[in-house]
Design a protein around this motif. Structure first.
Motif, short mmCIF file in Angstrom:
data_model
loop_
_atom_site.label_atom_id
_atom_site.label_comp_id
_atom_site.label_asym_id
_atom_site.label_seq_id
_atom_site.Cartn_x
_atom_site.Cartn_y
_atom_site.Cartn_z
N ALA A 41 -3.14 -0.24 5.02
CA ALA A 41 -1.96 -0.13 4.15
C ALA A 41 -2.31 -0.42 2.69
N GLY A 42 -3.33 -1.22 2.48
CA GLY A 42 -3.65 -1.65 1.12
C GLY A 42 -4.64 -0.76 0.40
N THR A 45 -3.25 3.84 0.38
CA THR A 45 -2.04 4.04 -0.41
C THR A 45 -2.33 3.95 -1.91
N ARG A 93 11.08 5.08 12.21
CA ARG A 93 11.99 4.05 12.71
C ARG A 93 12.47 4.44 14.10
N SER A 143 9.59 4.21 -2.63
CA SER A 143 8.14 4.40 -2.38
C SER A 143 7.50 3.25 -1.61
N PHE A 144 8.04 2.04 -1.73
CA PHE A 144 7.49 0.90 -1.00
C PHE A 144 8.36 0.53 0.21
N GLY A 145 9.25 1.43 0.61
CA GLY A 145 10.12 1.17 1.75
C GLY A 145 11.29 0.30 1.34
N HIS A 149 10.60 -4.57 6.44
CA HIS A 149 9.21 -4.13 6.38
C HIS A 149 8.79 -3.71 4.98
N CYS A 151 7.11 -3.26 1.61
CA CYS A 151 5.66 -3.40 1.41
C CYS A 151 5.25 -4.79 0.92
N GLY A 153 2.38 -5.43 -0.37
CA GLY A 153 1.40 -5.37 -1.46
C GLY A 153 1.91 -4.74 -2.74
N ALA A 157 -0.49 -3.56 -5.75
CA ALA A 157 -0.65 -2.11 -6.01
C ALA A 157 -0.29 -1.78 -7.45
#
Ligand code: HEM
Length: 216
Positions: A41-42, A45, A93, A143-145, A149, A151, A153, A157
């Protein structure tokens, strides 16, 4: 993990191992899955944010010039890069119970693909959504949800991108596309497999090199 248990350091792996050993609330399997998630994920992305953002700068020379003149605009540019061409396009989901979303009935345990890339270009939220406009006042892209959940980071980022773009523009006074750009064709992630560029070093960097040689 074994190494960090043996000699803990000031890092995430050691902290996770210590939390696991002390509280036993997460299993060994979850521990390893969490580490694997952070790596995946880190890394991919942010890599795609850097590539997508660079392509946007190449496509918008006037706006790039503006950023060169005022590097304090970098955070606004990065927010807009994240909205305009976001690295994660689809989230998955599952419904816990039967529900209705925007008139659509979904049964319990249905799989739902959330198209965040499309939401980020929603004309009901963003004026002229297909225009890259770092100075737009309405932000709040997905963009980061969102939700539990969201993000982990985001700050890292954003910081990585700010440092990278500021350095790139400072070090090179001319950056142009030098060949064919290719996007990968993954469904979930959006980014490039190739983005060839040619660059010319900034005068102050060339000057520093000449001065360095003269001294050595
Ligand atoms: C531009 C860079 C990044 C983008 C676009 C991004 C995007 C996302 C998105 C959309 C989610 C939500 C997933 C979901 O709801 O199903 C997420 C979750 C997550 N991100 Fe990021 N991410 C980025 C950078 C990072 C970095 C640098 C790290 C860590 C070093 C990171 C760690 C995570 C983790 C651990 C989760 C899962 C959180 C949870 O499930 O509770 N991300 N990210």
């Amino acid at each position: 993990m074994a190494e960090r248990r043996e000699s803990p350091q000031s890092d995430l792996t050691s902290a996770l191992a210590a939390a696991h050993d002390a509280e036993g609330t997460i299993s060994e399997e979850e521990l390893l899955a969490s580490l694997a998630l952070v790596i995946a994920a880190g890394f991919i992305t942010t890599m795609n944010l850097l590539g997508n953002g660079l392509a946007i700068l190449l496509d918008h020379p006037d706006l790039t010039r503006r950023l060169r003149l005022d590097p304090s605009l970098a955070p606004a540019y990065i927010e807009e890069m994240l909205r305009y061409d976001c690295p994660v396009q689809v989230l998955a989901r599952r419904t816990l119970r039967e529900t209705t979303l925007d008139g659509l009935r979904l049964p319990a345990r249905a799989s739902v693909a959330v198209l965040v890339g499309a939401a980020n270009r929603d004309p009901a939220r963003f004026d002229q959504p297909d225009t890259f406009d770092p100075l737009r006042t309405v932000k709040q892209a997905l963009s980061f949800g969102a939700g539990p959940h969201y993000c982990l980071g985001t700050m890292l980022a954003r910081l990585e991108a700010e440092i990278a773009f500021k350095m790139l523009l400072d070090r090179f006074e001319d950056i142009t596309l030098a060949g064919e750009a290719n996007r990968h064709n993954l469904l979930v992630l959006r980014g490039y497999t190739a983005l060839p560029i040619s660059v010319r070093q900034s005068r102050h960097v060339r000057g520093a090199q000449v001065a360095g040689k003269a001294l050595s």
